[in-house]
Design an enzyme around this catalytic site. Structure first.
Site, PDB file in Angstrom:
ATOM      1  N   GLY A  88       0.806  -1.218   0.000  1.00 61.19           N
ATOM      2  CA  GLY A  88       0.000   0.000   0.000  1.00 61.19           C
ATOM      3  C   GLY A  88       0.838   1.266   0.000  1.00 61.19           C
ATOM      4  O   GLY A  88       0.333   2.362  -0.218  1.00 61.19           O
ATOM      5  N   ARG A  89       2.121   1.096   0.293  1.00 65.43           N
ATOM      6  CA  ARG A  89       3.019   2.273   0.313  1.00 65.43           C
ATOM      7  C   ARG A  89       4.409   1.853  -0.122  1.00 65.43           C
ATOM      8  O   ARG A  89       5.394   2.434   0.313  1.00 65.43           O
ATOM      9  CB  ARG A  89       3.068   2.862   1.717  1.00 65.43           C
ATOM     10  CG  ARG A  89       3.420   1.798   2.732  1.00 65.43           C
ATOM     11  CD  ARG A  89       3.783   2.300   4.057  1.00 65.43           C
ATOM     12  NE  ARG A  89       3.711   1.149   4.959  1.00 65.43           N
ATOM     13  CZ  ARG A  89       4.052   1.169   6.207  1.00 65.43           C
ATOM     14  NH1 ARG A  89       4.490   2.269   6.730  1.00 65.43           N
ATOM     15  NH2 ARG A  89       3.961   0.092   6.950  1.00 65.43           N
ATOM     16  N   GLY A 122      -0.008   6.221   1.459  1.00 62.73           N
ATOM     17  CA  GLY A 122       1.117   5.647   0.718  1.00 62.73           C
ATOM     18  C   GLY A 122       2.472   6.198   1.123  1.00 62.73           C
ATOM     19  O   GLY A 122       3.487   5.875   0.513  1.00 62.73           O
ATOM     20  N   ARG A 179       5.780 -13.442   1.214  1.00 59.49           N
ATOM     21  CA  ARG A 179       5.364 -13.606   2.606  1.00 59.49           C
ATOM     22  C   ARG A 179       4.374 -14.747   2.689  1.00 59.49           C
ATOM     23  O   ARG A 179       3.837 -15.177   1.658  1.00 59.49           O
ATOM     24  CB  ARG A 179       4.624 -12.353   3.093  1.00 59.49           C
ATOM     25  CG  ARG A 179       5.283 -11.065   2.772  1.00 59.49           C
ATOM     26  CD  ARG A 179       4.276 -10.040   2.238  1.00 59.49           C
ATOM     27  NE  ARG A 179       5.007  -8.886   1.692  1.00 59.49           N
ATOM     28  CZ  ARG A 179       5.374  -7.840   2.409  1.00 59.49           C
ATOM     29  NH1 ARG A 179       5.004  -7.748   3.659  1.00 59.49           N
ATOM     30  NH2 ARG A 179       6.080  -6.877   1.882  1.00 59.49           N
ATOM     31  N   ASP A 244       1.412 -11.392   7.078  1.00 59.38           N
ATOM     32  CA  ASP A 244       1.939 -10.604   5.955  1.00 59.38           C
ATOM     33  C   ASP A 244       3.330 -10.061   6.273  1.00 59.38           C
ATOM     34  O   ASP A 244       4.006  -9.542   5.389  1.00 59.38           O
ATOM     35  CB  ASP A 244       0.989  -9.450   5.605  1.00 59.38           C
ATOM     36  CG  ASP A 244       0.731  -8.524   6.777  1.00 59.38           C
ATOM     37  OD1 ASP A 244       0.277  -9.026   7.822  1.00 59.38           O
ATOM     38  OD2 ASP A 244       0.985  -7.318   6.668  1.00 59.38           O
ATOM     39  N   ASN A 245       3.755 -10.196   7.522  1.00 57.65           N
ATOM     40  CA  ASN A 245       5.102  -9.770   7.902  1.00 57.65           C
ATOM     41  C   ASN A 245       5.982 -10.973   8.222  1.00 57.65           C
ATOM     42  O   ASN A 245       6.970 -10.854   8.941  1.00 57.65           O
ATOM     43  CB  ASN A 245       5.044  -8.848   9.115  1.00 57.65           C
ATOM     44  CG  ASN A 245       4.317  -7.552   8.817  1.00 57.65           C
ATOM     45  OD1 ASN A 245       4.227  -7.137   7.658  1.00 57.65           O
ATOM     46  ND2 ASN A 245       3.773  -6.913   9.836  1.00 57.65           N
ATOM     47  N   ASP A 254       9.864  -6.073   8.046  1.00 57.06           N
ATOM     48  CA  ASP A 254       8.883  -5.120   8.540  1.00 57.06           C
ATOM     49  C   ASP A 254       9.167  -4.656   9.959  1.00 57.06           C
ATOM     50  O   ASP A 254       8.654  -5.182  10.930  1.00 57.06           O
ATOM     51  CB  ASP A 254       7.454  -5.657   8.410  1.00 57.06           C
ATOM     52  CG  ASP A 254       6.658  -4.745   7.506  1.00 57.06           C
ATOM     53  OD1 ASP A 254       6.905  -3.528   7.571  1.00 57.06           O
ATOM     54  OD2 ASP A 254       5.819  -5.222   6.740  1.00 57.06           O
TER      55      ASP A 254
HETATM   56  P1  AMP Z   1       2.224  -3.124   8.109  1.00 53.19           P
HETATM   57  O1  AMP Z   1       1.458  -3.149   9.399  1.00 53.19           O
HETATM   58  O2  AMP Z   1       3.269  -2.071   8.060  1.00 53.19           O
HETATM   59  O3  AMP Z   1       2.781  -4.458   7.787  1.00 53.19           O
HETATM   60  O4  AMP Z   1       1.192  -2.742   6.974  1.00 53.19           O
HETATM   61  C1  AMP Z   1      -0.004  -3.443   6.793  1.00 53.19           C
HETATM   62  C2  AMP Z   1      -0.680  -3.023   5.520  1.00 53.19           C
HETATM   63  O5  AMP Z   1      -1.038  -1.643   5.546  1.00 53.19           O
HETATM   64  C3  AMP Z   1       0.161  -3.206   4.269  1.00 53.19           C
HETATM   65  O6  AMP Z   1      -0.702  -3.616   3.229  1.00 53.19           O
HETATM   66  C4  AMP Z   1       0.680  -1.817   4.021  1.00 53.19           C
HETATM   67  O7  AMP Z   1       1.037  -1.611   2.673  1.00 53.19           O
HETATM   68  C5  AMP Z   1      -0.495  -0.956   4.443  1.00 53.19           C
HETATM   69  N1  AMP Z   1      -0.088   0.377   4.835  1.00 53.19           N
HETATM   70  C6  AMP Z   1       0.584   0.738   5.945  1.00 53.19           C
HETATM   71  N2  AMP Z   1       0.797   2.066   5.980  1.00 53.19           N
HETATM   72  C7  AMP Z   1       0.247   2.586   4.874  1.00 53.19           C
HETATM   73  C8  AMP Z   1       0.121   3.912   4.340  1.00 53.19           C
HETATM   74  N3  AMP Z   1       0.629   4.973   4.966  1.00 53.19           N
HETATM   75  N4  AMP Z   1      -0.530   4.047   3.167  1.00 53.19           N
HETATM   76  C9  AMP Z   1      -1.044   2.989   2.530  1.00 53.19           C
HETATM   77  N5  AMP Z   1      -0.971   1.727   2.976  1.00 53.19           N
HETATM   78  C10 AMP Z   1      -0.335   1.514   4.135  1.00 53.19           C
HETATM   79 MG    MG Z   2       3.794  -5.382   6.469  1.00 51.94          MG
END
Ligand code: AMP
Ligand code: MG
Length: 472
Positions: A88-89, A122, A179, A244-245, A254
């Protein structure tokens, strides 16, 4: 020589259901904070000037040979399945094969919205980018499998969180970004063909010896068991062990609300969002098994008779706790200076840990002090240590060089959370001195560096960081 990245992309050659192709979104005023030249060279990259590299690692200029895309995945977050994840980013620029023959992903993190951004912007702010840079490189220097940091760039833009914060982009390098969640998304859709393609891809890329989905499951299990054991051995708490991590290659991935423990306590949690204490220090081995079970569930969906595979998959998953414990014991033996194995060693290790937990002992400094003979000072009641040490000394008899073994297993330096917070506060104010000092000192974590003794000091009561926050 000009800045060049010798891309050799395989993920982008997979069929379209695995990703969305799109370029990073440009940023206002990219400025290079750091580039990891040693890593760049291993990857076959010829570094360029800072402005040129800032344009590429900020996402403004697409380097020749890149084939940028956002990867699709899903995953269990805190135990609940979320079918809608994905980068997502982040944007995968592509892969290189290094001078060491290793294939690695190059990914920009904080590079703008993608089809998987949901409500997010993002973007990333400077704090988590620098945290991941320092901690992932420290993990690498400690000898722990991990994604690495190739570059960090300030964007010149403001990111809105609780308030306005400076934006940044991290360039992350991984053996791959596959993952558990990459498999889960296709299993949940009942898409056997994609699962088979992904399984073949993962085997070819990471475990060429593995045979079929169950061979892959075993290989991931073994890699993850080793990984969790070494986390435990350095007092590392990942903080968000969602599926996912959880990487297929067995790397730490992550770095969100992660932290190293200061005072030893098995129930330590840092993440501000982990209210159920699911990802506490001592719970990590169990969670890794739970995550492996999710991978098993996904992998068997590709078989024509999934029922028949359940018994085999169950056996593979059930063997994981024993493997993790064996790896854990091997690591902790070394921490005590032992190269031989005896049945009573488990009790010796847990005996020390129990006493440490009861005596507010600093995890890192206590183990480091074993070789120096000053560990008793780490106990509120030093006599408690003396009682334990009698049996330990007896056990050490006949060990050829326990001090060298201990010094190689017990780091002097870890990225302490209060220093990370101090480093981030400095950087936000434009002062990167501590960022650079931490990187330099943590590159040699097993060496005494008396001039940096302040970085070994545990936090004072007022410096203790109670919670770390997700890297969003
Ligand atoms: P994470 O907890 O960092 O592993 O992220 C979990 C999900 O949220 C993943 O799909 C990321 O890409 C999405 N995500 C986290 N932060 C953002 C953001 N600022 N903008 C868009 N997607 C995000
Ligand atoms: Mg992640």
């Amino acid at each position: 020589m000009a800045f060049t990245i010798p891309f050799d992309n395989t993920y982008a050659a997979l069929p379209g259901q695995f990703y969305s192709k799109l370029a990073p979104q440009a940023v206002k005023a990219p400025r290079l904070i750091a580039v990891n030249e040693d890593l760049a060279r291993i990857m076959g990259i010829t570094p360029g000037g800072p402005a040129e590299m800032a344009e590429v690692f900020g996402g403004n200029v697409q380097p020749d040979g890149a084939d940028p895309l956002a990867q699709l995945y899903s995953g269990h977050q805190f135990g609940t399945y979320n079918p809608q994840l994905g980068d997502g980013r982040a944007i995968l620029l592509g892969e290189t094969v290094g001078t060491d023959g290793k294939r690695r992903d190059i990914q920009l993190k904080g590079s703008g919205r993608t089809p998987y951004s949901r409500g997010g912007d993002g973007r990333a702010w400077l704090g988590p980018v620098l945290r991941e840079y320092v901690v992932s490189e420290a993990m690498h220097a400690l000898g722990i499998p991990t994604t690495r940091a190739l570059a960090a760039v300030e964007t010149g833009e403001t990111v809105w969180r609780e308030g306005g914060l400076p934006g940044a982009v991290l360039t992350r390098v991984a053996a791959s970004h596959l993952r558990v969640g990459t498999f889960q998304v296709f299993a949940a859709r009942g898409d056997k063909q994609s699962l088979r393609q992904l399984t073949d891809y993962a085997i070819a890329r990471h475990f060429p010896e593995a045979e079929g989905p169950m061979g892959l499951l075993k290989a991931v299990r073994d890699a993850q068991a080793e990984l969790i054991a070494v986390w435990m051995a350095v007092g590392f708490i990942h903080g968000v062990m969602n599926t996912d991590n959880s990487s297929i290659s067995g790397e730490t991935i992550d770095y969100g609300p992660c932290a190293f423990m200061d005072v030893y306590h098995p129930h330590t949690v840092f993440s501000s969002i982990d209210r159920g204490r699911r990802y506490a220090y001592a719970n990590q081995p169990n969670i890794a098994v739970w995550n492996l079970a999710q991978l098993a569930t996904a992998l068997i969906q590709q078989l024509d008779d999934p029922e028949a595979a359940v018994a085999e998959a169950t056996g593979i998953v059930h063997a994981m706790p024993g493997l993790t414990e064996a790896a854990w014991l091997r690591r902790f033996r070394a921490k005590l200076g032992l190269t031989s194995a005896r049945e009573s060693d488990l009790e010796l290790v847990t005996g020390l840990l129990t006493r440490m937990a009861e005596n507010q002992s600093d995890f890192t400094n206590t183990f480091r002090a074993l070789a120096a003979g000053t560990a008793r000072d780490q106990f509120t009641d030093p006599a408690v240590f003396d009682g334990w040490a009698e049996g330990w000394q007896a056990r050490l008899e006949g060990e050829p060089d326990p001090k060298a073994v201990m010094r190689a297993a017990n780091p002097a330096f870890i990225p302490r959370n209060h220093r990370i917070e101090e480093m981030i506060a400095g950087a936000v104010a434009g002062d990167y001195a501590l960022f650079h000092r931490l990187n330099a000192v943590l590159a040699r974590p097993y060496e005494d560096q008396p001039e940096h003794g302040d970085l070994q000091r545990p936090p004072l009561p007022e410096e203790v960081v109670q919670a770390t926050f997700c890297g969003t």
